[in-house]
Design a protein around this motif. Structure first.
Motif, short mmCIF file in Angstrom:
data_model
loop_
_atom_site.label_atom_id
_atom_site.label_comp_id
_atom_site.label_asym_id
_atom_site.label_seq_id
_atom_site.Cartn_x
_atom_site.Cartn_y
_atom_site.Cartn_z
N LEU A 133 0.83 -1.20 0.00
CA LEU A 133 0.00 0.00 0.00
C LEU A 133 0.87 1.25 0.00
CD1 LEU A 133 -2.74 1.46 0.27
CD2 LEU A 133 -2.55 1.16 2.75
N ALA A 134 1.92 1.25 0.81
CA ALA A 134 2.81 2.40 0.87
C ALA A 134 3.53 2.62 -0.46
CB ALA A 134 3.83 2.22 1.99
N THR A 187 1.08 3.98 -3.04
CA THR A 187 0.73 5.37 -2.72
C THR A 187 1.85 6.32 -3.10
OG1 THR A 187 -0.63 4.60 -0.89
CG2 THR A 187 0.00 6.91 -0.89
N ILE A 247 -4.58 8.74 10.51
CA ILE A 247 -3.70 7.85 9.76
C ILE A 247 -2.40 7.60 10.53
CG2 ILE A 247 -2.32 7.62 7.66
CD1 ILE A 247 -4.45 9.21 6.20
N ILE A 284 5.53 6.44 6.09
CA ILE A 284 4.32 5.87 5.48
C ILE A 284 3.10 6.74 5.74
CG2 ILE A 284 2.76 3.89 5.48
CD1 ILE A 284 5.13 2.11 6.03
N PRO A 285 2.80 7.12 6.99
CA PRO A 285 1.59 7.94 7.21
C PRO A 285 1.66 9.31 6.56
CG PRO A 285 2.83 7.70 9.26
CD PRO A 285 3.42 6.75 8.28
N LEU A 336 0.78 8.73 2.93
CA LEU A 336 -0.63 8.35 2.85
C LEU A 336 -1.54 9.56 3.08
CD1 LEU A 336 -0.73 4.90 4.69
CD2 LEU A 336 -1.00 5.32 2.26
N SER A 337 -1.17 10.40 4.03
CA SER A 337 -1.96 11.61 4.30
C SER A 337 -1.93 12.55 3.10
CB SER A 337 -1.41 12.33 5.54
OG SER A 337 -1.51 11.52 6.68
#
Length: 295
Positions: free
Chosen positions: A153-154, A157, A260, A274-275, A278-279
């Motif tokens: 996912l990371a 993204t 997140i 990662i967050p 994602l943010s």
């Protein structure tokens, strides 16, 4: 009920004048060192460990907490004003914050970064205090398959967020994976992609890559502009206070970013990179003005 009593007792100790003073000292030192490229919170705390010999244990923990929060925020200052991330978590801040600074909105970028850090840090701290058993239980249930899915996912993204070309994003992603594989494999102990160079056995630190890509490139760019007669120094114009419109556009991203960052940060080896990406990806999708991103 017992947890609330312990929490109240902790606040009673932490809110004493002497401990508040140590917290202020820690935030000041952390922010001052955090603005230096390549010196993140962990290294800052390591450099200041000798202070614990002169400080009470409780005050030392409060001091280091202040240093950590100050250093985490301090990296955003150089990211916004100089396009130079202080550490890996502020790479996204450099991508957009420096564009805002060049457009004369450095004050707003610094203000929303500071307030957002305070909001997310406060909510995250309260979340850990009240939800620690639940978070730990969920984190312990994460297995290899879950971490693999999180990494995929990371990767998707990051490759989708950076740039308008998916090919360039995926190419940069695989280049980053290759750089991350350099060093000794923790599972087998075998050296990977070191080519016989002993200095590469420890791997390539992401801080070095971030500083090399942003700081060195920005320095050479500024030097070339100065030699050609141009002036690329960004003046800090306008008020540091946020306008009503900026407040209305910021509070939802602060809360979404916290939602997140909190669970991922609570995971073992979750990290802050990662967050943040994602943010950024989420805000780009939710924004009513997505054309402003990158400008």
């Amino acid at each position: 009920m017992e947890s609330l009593q312990h929490l109240a007792s902790g606040f009673a100790v932490a809110l004493t004048p002497i401990n508040l003073m140590w917290c202020l000292v820690g935030c000041t030192l952390g922010t001052a060192i955090g603005v230096l490229p390549g010196l993140g919170p962990a290294l800052t705390i390591a450099l200041l460990l000798p202070i614990t010999f002169k400080v009470e244990p409780t005050a030392a923990f409060i001091l280091f907490a202040g240093i950590y929060y100050g250093a985490m925020y301090g990296g955003s200052t150089t990211s916004i004003l100089l396009n130079t991330p202080g550490e890996s978590a502020t790479i996204v801040t450099a991508l957009e914050g420096n564009k805002m600074a060049r457009g004369g909105r450095a004050g707003a970028a610094l203000a929303t970064s500071a307030i957002g850090s305070f909001v997310a840090g406060t909510i995250g701290t309260l979340g850990i205090a009240f939800l620690a058993p639940v978070v730990v239980d969920i984190a312990l249930k994460f297995g290899p398959a879950d971490y693999f899915a999180l990494m995929i996912l990371a990767f998707v993204t990051v490759s989708a967020v950076l740039g308008s070309s998916a090919i360039r994003g995926i190419s940069a992603l695989f280049l980053g994976i290759w750089l991350g594989l350099i060093g000794i494999d923790l599972q087998t102990g075998q050296a990977r992609f070191t080519f016989g160079v002993q200095e590469l056995l420890d791997g390539v630190d992401v801080i070095i890559i971030a500083v090399g890509l942003f700081a060195v490139g920005e320095t050479l760019y500024m030097a070339s502009k100065r030699l050609s007669g141009g002036d690329e120094i960004i003046p800090l114009r306008g008020s540091l206070m946020m306008t009503k419109e900026e407040w209305s556009r910021s509070w939802k991203p602060w809360l979404r970013g916290t939602a997140i960052g909190f669970p991922i940060g609570a995971m073992p080896a979750g990290g802050s990179e990662i967050p943040t990406f994602l943010s950024y990806f989420m805000e780009k999708k939710f924004s009513r003005k997505p054309e402003e991103f990158g400008h």
